[in-house]
Write a protein that holds these residues in place. Structure first.
Motif, PDB file in Angstrom:
ATOM      1  N   ARG A  90       0.814  -1.211   0.000  1.00 34.57           N
ATOM      2  CA  ARG A  90       0.000   0.000   0.000  1.00 34.57           C
ATOM      3  C   ARG A  90       0.853   1.269   0.000  1.00 34.57           C
ATOM      4  N   GLN A  91       2.075   1.182   0.498  1.00 31.67           N
ATOM      5  CA  GLN A  91       2.928   2.375   0.505  1.00 31.67           C
ATOM      6  C   GLN A  91       3.383   2.751  -0.905  1.00 31.67           C
ATOM      7  N   TYR A  92       3.203   1.816  -1.860  1.00 30.96           N
ATOM      8  CA  TYR A  92       3.581   2.087  -3.249  1.00 30.96           C
ATOM      9  C   TYR A  92       2.387   2.497  -4.110  1.00 30.96           C
ATOM     10  N   ASP A  93       1.251   2.788  -3.491  1.00 33.51           N
ATOM     11  CA  ASP A  93       0.103   3.275  -4.254  1.00 33.51           C
ATOM     12  C   ASP A  93       0.521   4.487  -5.089  1.00 33.51           C
ATOM     13  N   GLY A  94       0.182   4.450  -6.354  1.00 33.36           N
ATOM     14  CA  GLY A  94       0.564   5.541  -7.243  1.00 33.36           C
ATOM     15  C   GLY A  94       1.841   5.271  -8.005  1.00 33.36           C
ATOM     16  N   CYS A  95       2.591   4.270  -7.576  1.00 35.11           N
ATOM     17  CA  CYS A  95       3.819   3.924  -8.310  1.00 35.11           C
ATOM     18  C   CYS A  95       3.947   2.412  -8.466  1.00 35.11           C
ATOM     19  N   LEU A  96       2.797   1.758  -8.663  1.00 38.21           N
ATOM     20  CA  LEU A  96       2.764   0.330  -8.959  1.00 38.21           C
ATOM     21  C   LEU A  96       2.555   0.131 -10.456  1.00 38.21           C
ATOM     22  N   GLY A  97       3.168  -0.890 -10.999  1.00 39.46           N
ATOM     23  CA  GLY A  97       2.992  -1.166 -12.419  1.00 39.46           C
ATOM     24  C   GLY A  97       3.832  -2.350 -12.848  1.00 39.46           C
ATOM     25  N   ASN A  98       3.982  -2.516 -14.147  1.00 46.17           N
ATOM     26  CA  ASN A  98       4.772  -3.612 -14.688  1.00 46.17           C
ATOM     27  C   ASN A  98       6.238  -3.206 -14.813  1.00 46.17           C
ATOM     28  N   LEU A  99       7.100  -4.195 -14.780  1.00 47.45           N
ATOM     29  CA  LEU A  99       8.518  -3.960 -15.023  1.00 47.45           C
ATOM     30  C   LEU A  99       8.712  -3.836 -16.531  1.00 47.45           C
ATOM     31  N   ARG A 100       9.129  -2.656 -16.978  1.00 48.07           N
ATOM     32  CA  ARG A 100       9.241  -2.376 -18.409  1.00 48.07           C
ATOM     33  C   ARG A 100      10.695  -2.414 -18.852  1.00 48.07           C
ATOM     34  N   LEU A 101      10.916  -3.115 -19.962  1.00 43.46           N
ATOM     35  CA  LEU A 101      12.271  -3.240 -20.495  1.00 43.46           C
ATOM     36  C   LEU A 101      12.844  -1.870 -20.853  1.00 43.46           C
ATOM     37  N   LYS A 102      11.995  -0.986 -21.382  1.00 45.88           N
ATOM     38  CA  LYS A 102      12.457   0.351 -21.772  1.00 45.88           C
ATOM     39  C   LYS A 102      13.011   1.109 -20.565  1.00 45.88           C
ATOM     40  N   SER A 103      12.387   0.951 -19.414  1.00 54.13           N
ATOM     41  CA  SER A 103      12.872   1.627 -18.209  1.00 54.13           C
ATOM     42  C   SER A 103      14.266   1.133 -17.833  1.00 54.13           C
ATOM     43  N   ILE A 104      14.484  -0.174 -17.985  1.00 50.73           N
ATOM     44  CA  ILE A 104      15.792  -0.738 -17.662  1.00 50.73           C
ATOM     45  C   ILE A 104      16.838  -0.274 -18.670  1.00 50.73           C
ATOM     46  N   VAL A 105      16.450  -0.209 -19.942  1.00 49.63           N
ATOM     47  CA  VAL A 105      17.365   0.290 -20.974  1.00 49.63           C
ATOM     48  C   VAL A 105      17.845   1.694 -20.620  1.00 49.63           C
ATOM     49  N   ASP A 106      16.919   2.554 -20.221  1.00 51.62           N
ATOM     50  CA  ASP A 106      17.275   3.936 -19.887  1.00 51.62           C
ATOM     51  C   ASP A 106      18.254   3.997 -18.717  1.00 51.62           C
ATOM     52  N   ILE A 107      18.108   3.080 -17.781  1.00 49.03           N
ATOM     53  CA  ILE A 107      18.967   3.099 -16.592  1.00 49.03           C
ATOM     54  C   ILE A 107      20.358   2.546 -16.898  1.00 49.03           C
ATOM     55  N   VAL A 108      20.423   1.397 -17.569  1.00 52.43           N
ATOM     56  CA  VAL A 108      21.744   0.804 -17.828  1.00 52.43           C
ATOM     57  C   VAL A 108      22.519   1.611 -18.867  1.00 52.43           C
ATOM     58  N   ASN A 109      21.824   2.436 -19.624  1.00 52.45           N
ATOM     59  CA  ASN A 109      22.493   3.283 -20.612  1.00 52.45           C
ATOM     60  C   ASN A 109      23.475   4.245 -19.949  1.00 52.45           C
ATOM     61  N   ASP A 110      23.222   4.574 -18.694  1.00 48.80           N
ATOM     62  CA  ASP A 110      24.091   5.506 -17.968  1.00 48.80           C
ATOM     63  C   ASP A 110      25.170   4.796 -17.159  1.00 48.80           C
ATOM     64  N   ARG A 111      25.252   3.477 -17.292  1.00 46.80           N
ATOM     65  CA  ARG A 111      26.228   2.718 -16.517  1.00 46.80           C
ATOM     66  C   ARG A 111      27.356   2.217 -17.424  1.00 46.80           C
ATOM     67  N   PRO A 112      28.513   1.891 -16.845  1.00 40.08           N
ATOM     68  CA  PRO A 112      29.663   1.463 -17.660  1.00 40.08           C
ATOM     69  C   PRO A 112      29.379   0.164 -18.411  1.00 40.08           C
ATOM     70  N   LEU A 113      30.131  -0.077 -19.484  1.00 40.91           N
ATOM     71  CA  LEU A 113      30.040  -1.344 -20.199  1.00 40.91           C
ATOM     72  C   LEU A 113      30.357  -2.487 -19.244  1.00 40.91           C
ATOM     73  N   ILE A 114      29.743  -3.644 -19.484  1.00 37.75           N
ATOM     74  CA  ILE A 114      29.945  -4.751 -18.548  1.00 37.75           C
ATOM     75  C   ILE A 114      30.735  -5.903 -19.149  1.00 37.75           C
ATOM     76  N   GLY A 115      30.996  -5.845 -20.446  1.00 41.33           N
ATOM     77  CA  GLY A 115      31.766  -6.900 -21.089  1.00 41.33           C
ATOM     78  C   GLY A 115      32.885  -6.305 -21.924  1.00 41.33           C
ATOM     79  N   GLU A 116      33.739  -7.164 -22.444  1.00 43.60           N
ATOM     80  CA  GLU A 116      34.814  -6.685 -23.298  1.00 43.60           C
ATOM     81  C   GLU A 116      34.235  -6.043 -24.552  1.00 43.60           C
ATOM     82  N   LYS A 117      34.969  -5.122 -25.115  1.00 41.74           N
ATOM     83  CA  LYS A 117      34.520  -4.408 -26.304  1.00 41.74           C
ATOM     84  C   LYS A 117      34.203  -5.400 -27.425  1.00 41.74           C
TER      85      LYS A 117
END
Length: 238
Positions: A90-117
């Motif tokens: 109930r404390q998350y009322d207003g910010c509940l929803g599905n886990l969206r791939l696009k949201s994760i893309v936006d976040i990892v885009n700002d993080r360093p590469l994780i594998g060799e070039k």
């Protein structure tokens, strides 16, 4: 309550179960094929003990609705998500929803590469898909933190013809997933919404104790995730 104890025709095997008085924290498992009367056995068990209180944990809302019609009044029927929502969700009322791939893309885009070039794992979509699966694997598990054990291997064909993920890549993906999970948990950060299974995971991590009942009924236990199984097994009632 559609059935009465006198109208329930029980087999000898069901009679043995119904007549067994559970000790505190004792667990009784009923193994039987679908349609052979497991739910009927639970109904009879509760109807024989009208002075005791029971909680029937339903797998989904449809099962809960049906159970409310057939169980006696000393049985409270709830979904596991409704229990988790009352305490955590109930404390998350207003910010509940599905886990969206696009949201994760936006976040990892700002993080360093994780594998060799040159490795496909550095593709934002592929990386985000691995993080998505890692997070869902963790949420369904009974584990308390995200590790590289929750990261899928390349068997999902996400890496085309490349070799399996290296240990370092798996550890980096786990770190990505931990970062996304921290955002999900932050009520003020709506870049990634909290999911219903997510607050259920938080409920499991809180080690809840379900009060007010003498006994818990869990039907269709084979469908429970390890997280839900951990909640059930942690209770101090039968």
């Amino acid at each position: 309550f559609l059935f009465s104890l006198t109208k329930l025709l029980l087999t000898p095997e069901q009679e043995v179960i119904v007549c067994h008085n559970l000790e505190n924290r004792e667990t009784m498992k009923i193994n039987a094929y679908a349609g052979t009367g497991k739910t009927t056995t639970l109904i009879a068990y509760a109807a024989k003990r009208m002075d005791e209180s029971f909680l029937y944990i339903a797998y989904n809302k449809a099962i809960q609705t049906y159970a409310e019609k057939v169980f006696p009044p000393n049985v409270k029927c709830q979904t596991i998500h409704s229990l988790a929502y009352a305490k955590i969700g109930r404390q998350y009322d207003g910010c509940l929803g599905n886990l969206r791939l696009k949201s994760i893309v936006d976040i990892v885009n700002d993080r360093p590469l994780i594998g060799e070039k040159g490795r496909s794992i550095n593709s934002l979509y592929i990386r985000a898909r691995f993080v998505y699966n890692t997070l869902n694997n963790f949420i369904a598990s009974a584990d308390f933190e995200i590790t590289d054990e929750h990261v899928d291997n390349s068997s999902s064909n996400q890496l085309s013809n490349e070799l399996a993920l290296t240990l370092q890549e798996k550890q980096n993906l786990a770190a990505d997933a931990r970062h996304v999970w921290s955002i999900m948990k932050n009520i003020r950060d709506k870049r990634v919404l909290m999911t219903h299974d997510g607050y259920l995971k938080l409920y499991q991590l809180s080690k809840p104790q379900i009060q007010l009942y003498d006994c818990l009924f869990v039907d269709e236990a084979q469908d429970l995730t390890p997280a839900v199984t951990d909640i059930v097994n942690s209770q101090r009632v039968s």
